[in-house]
Design an enzyme around this catalytic site. Structure first.
Site, PDB file in Angstrom:
ATOM      1  N   LEU A   1       2.281  -1.174   0.744  1.00 45.27           N
ATOM      2  CA  LEU A   1       1.571  -1.772  -0.401  1.00 45.27           C
ATOM      3  C   LEU A   1       2.383  -2.845  -1.118  1.00 45.27           C
ATOM      4  O   LEU A   1       2.071  -3.207  -2.246  1.00 45.27           O
ATOM      5  CB  LEU A   1       1.167  -0.686  -1.395  1.00 45.27           C
ATOM      6  CG  LEU A   1       0.058   0.249  -0.925  1.00 45.27           C
ATOM      7  CD1 LEU A   1      -0.196   1.337  -1.953  1.00 45.27           C
ATOM      8  CD2 LEU A   1      -1.217  -0.509  -0.655  1.00 45.27           C
TER       9      LEU A   1
ATOM     10  N   CYS B   1       7.869   4.360  -3.829  1.00 43.61           N
ATOM     11  CA  CYS B   1       6.494   4.366  -4.329  1.00 43.61           C
ATOM     12  C   CYS B   1       5.601   5.313  -3.529  1.00 43.61           C
ATOM     13  O   CYS B   1       4.825   6.067  -4.095  1.00 43.61           O
ATOM     14  CB  CYS B   1       5.912   2.959  -4.308  1.00 43.61           C
ATOM     15  SG  CYS B   1       6.845   1.793  -5.307  1.00 43.61           S
ATOM     16  N   HIS B   2       5.696   5.232  -2.205  1.00 45.20           N
ATOM     17  CA  HIS B   2       4.824   6.050  -1.364  1.00 45.20           C
ATOM     18  C   HIS B   2       5.571   6.770  -0.250  1.00 45.20           C
ATOM     19  O   HIS B   2       4.956   7.395   0.601  1.00 45.20           O
ATOM     20  CB  HIS B   2       3.693   5.199  -0.788  1.00 45.20           C
ATOM     21  CG  HIS B   2       2.856   4.595  -1.861  1.00 45.20           C
ATOM     22  ND1 HIS B   2       3.030   3.293  -2.268  1.00 45.20           N
ATOM     23  CD2 HIS B   2       1.876   5.115  -2.629  1.00 45.20           C
ATOM     24  CE1 HIS B   2       2.182   3.042  -3.253  1.00 45.20           C
ATOM     25  NE2 HIS B   2       1.473   4.120  -3.495  1.00 45.20           N
ATOM     26  N   GLY B   3       6.897   6.651  -0.207  1.00 45.26           N
ATOM     27  CA  GLY B   3       7.699   7.448   0.709  1.00 45.26           C
ATOM     28  C   GLY B   3       7.907   6.902   2.108  1.00 45.26           C
ATOM     29  O   GLY B   3       8.106   7.667   3.039  1.00 45.26           O
TER      30      GLY B   3
END
Length: 187
Positions: free
Chosen positions: A133, A151-153
């Site tokens: 992202l 943020c999202h791993g």
């Protein structure tokens, strides 16, 4: 008048020709500002490429520079990081492509294909934007010692290849070249 006869040009023919040429020149002159405004301005051209002095980087150090509004990671990898990248099986990678603008699009994501090339394997230059992202990953973090996007791993290895998490692709490598032993041109 027979087909093989030719006639002399008249004054009217000359006026038609001059009028047509004046119209062509007028249209060209009127449209030039519209064509000229489509060229990139000087600030855009200035950002097209940058030169970075990497002489201060020792093994294990990184440098982040800004190019075209995005962070670019330049890292002088240690021998252990290079070996970890070399020993990774391509079957273990989520994205099998190198994503290196300096190579063919279908080049496999080997450690050498992700680095600055033969003889310069210690150098890696990547756009520092997570392919999930668009976050900026943290360096020397994550399960593989490369980069980690909190943020999202997403986890990237020491060659910037995605190994775990939601990111679909490896970190992109921009077009670059070493113009001397210590200066790299990006762009």
């Amino acid at each position: 008048m027979a087909m093989d006869e030719t006639r002399e040009p008249t004054r009217r023919d000359f006026l038609y020709l001059v009028t047509a040429m004046t119209g062509v020149v007028g249209i060209g002159a009127a449209s030039w500002p519209f064509i000229d405004q489509m060229r990139p301005d000087a600030s855009t051209l200035a950002m097209a490429s940058i030169e970075v002095d990497v002489s201060s980087l020792v093994e294990g150090m990184s440098l982040t520079v800004k190019w075209r509004g995005r962070p670019v990671f330049i890292r002088s990898r240690t021998q252990q990081e290079i070996e970890a990248g070399r020993t990774t099986a391509l079957d273990d990678l989520k994205d099998p492509l190198a994503r290196n603008a300096n190579l063919a699009d279908d080049q496999p994501a080997t450690d050498v294909a992700r680095s600055a090339g033969e003889g310069k394997e210690k150098w890696i230059v990547m756009i520092g934007v997570c392919t999930h992202l668009g976050c900026v990953p943290l360096e020397q973090a994550g399960d593989f010692g490369g980069w980690f996007c909190p943020c999202h791993g997403s986890h990237y290895d020491t060659a910037g290849r995605v190994r775990k998490g939601p990111a679909p692709e490896n970190l992109a490598i921009p077009r670059f070249q070493f113009i001397s032993q210590t200066v790299v041109r990006i762009g």
